[in-house]
Design an enzyme around this catalytic site. Structure first.
Site, PDB file in Angstrom:
ATOM      1  N   SER A  91      51.157  40.905  46.065  1.00 56.94           N
ATOM      2  CA  SER A  91      50.402  39.956  44.843  1.00 56.94           C
ATOM      3  C   SER A  91      50.499  38.527  45.649  1.00 56.94           C
ATOM      4  O   SER A  91      51.474  38.149  46.224  1.00 56.94           O
ATOM      5  CB  SER A  91      51.011  39.879  43.737  1.00 56.94           C
ATOM      6  OG  SER A  91      52.467  39.682  43.595  1.00 56.94           O
ATOM      7  N   HIS A 105      43.719  34.304  43.650  1.00 55.21           N
ATOM      8  CA  HIS A 105      44.827  35.443  43.020  1.00 55.21           C
ATOM      9  C   HIS A 105      44.359  36.833  43.894  1.00 55.21           C
ATOM     10  O   HIS A 105      43.015  37.037  43.913  1.00 55.21           O
ATOM     11  CB  HIS A 105      44.562  35.870  41.657  1.00 55.21           C
ATOM     12  CG  HIS A 105      45.329  37.194  41.280  1.00 55.21           C
ATOM     13  ND1 HIS A 105      44.666  38.088  40.705  1.00 55.21           N
ATOM     14  CD2 HIS A 105      46.622  37.639  41.353  1.00 55.21           C
ATOM     15  CE1 HIS A 105      45.294  39.182  40.565  1.00 55.21           C
ATOM     16  NE2 HIS A 105      46.664  38.634  40.839  1.00 55.21           N
TER      17      HIS A 105
END
Length: 298
Positions: A91, A105
């Protein structure tokens, strides 16, 4: 199930993302923190803080094991409760200092469970972009890279996963999108393992192609206190989404994950103002009018 192949790709992806961010930043580098999970496995958290270009970036790899998935993952699939699992993923969240560079993101992950009926697995992830000042060419480029990542797997994939992204990254409490979206997918298994794994790799690889040119193009844009104040205000929306709605945050906290790594996604400076409204005709108002709306960019 070839867990090692997935793990090797994810570790390589983490290394490549850290590399291109450091190349753009130039002033400082990532701090690497290895950790262990209490029920098995662990991860590597890479954090870059207080740079000249990047105010905070987190690039996390994790490979954790447990005896039962947390409620965030089994709410819609109660038959998977109390099944031993492994979860692997990378992530990424980048909060630039310059308000003209968007926050970005990425998440790519793989879940494997050992049930009484045999192994159950799926892939998930995607990437999305959160600008503070809008540039149409950047939005088009971002979505073109998302489409390029999807098209080898079928021309219906990008429209489907774009809509899922628009639906997911939406602040119901504010009735507004978090940003301009991208792609989002979950519970991907029906294509078979090899195509699903190839899609994970395509998403990870195209994230770099999507974000690096935008960062390079906007990093020399001049800004002042007004732009920084608006950036801090809009970052409040990012915090609200991550703490109120994000399933990944809930998964980490409910599985007794490492809090420092889970919340590394939060920006370092955030402001909330009561009932603030942008000045009509301003660039700040243009963000709401032209970019914080669901639309087809390509």
């Amino acid at each position: 199930m070839p867990i090692k192949k997935i793990k090797d790709y994810l570790l390589g992806l983490q290394h490549r993302i850290c590399g291109f961010l450091e190349a753009e930043e130039q002033v400082t580098t990532f701090f690497q923190d290895s950790w262990e999970h209490q029920s098995g496995g662990g991860g590597i958290t890479c954090v870059l803080s207080d740079g000249q270009l990047i105010e905070k970036a987190g690039v996390n790899f994790s490979h954790v094991e447990g005896l039962s998935l947390p409620p965030a993952a089994t709410l819609k699939r109660p038959e998977l409760v109390n099944a031993p699992f492994q979860a692997l993923g990378v992530s990424v969240v980048v909060h630039p200092r310059n308000p003209y560079i968007p926050t970005c993101h990425l998440n790519v992950r793989f879940i494997l469970l050992e049930t009484q009926k045999g192994p159950v697995w799926w892939f998930g992830g995607g990437f999305d972009l959160t600008p503070y000042y809008g540039f149409t060419e950047d939005a088009v480029h971002w979505h073109q890279m998302a489409k390029n990542a999807c098209d080898p797997f079928g021309l219906k994939v990008y429209p489907q996963f774009k809509k899922r992204c628009d639906d997911y990254f939406y602040l119901k409490n504010r009735d507004e999108p978090r940003g301009i979206g991208g792609i989002f997918y979950d519970d991907l298994h029906e294509w078979g393992f090899d195509p699903c794994f190839a899609f994970m790799q395509s998403v990870g690889d195209h994230f770099i192609k999507a974000y690096q040119p935008i960062m390079a193009k906007r990093k020399s844009h001049s800004f002042g206190e007004k732009e920084r104040a608006f950036q801090a205000y809009r970052r409040g929306r990012y915090v609200e989404f991550n703490l109120l709605y994000d399933r990944g945050t809930l998964f980490g906290l409910q599985s007794n994950g490492r809090t420092e790594s889970i919340l590394v996604s939060l920006p370092p400076i955030v402001h909330w103002k009561y009932n603030w409204q942008p000045e009509q005709g301003s660039e700040e108002e243009r963000l709401y009018r032209e970019f914080l709306v669901v639309k087809e960019w390509i």
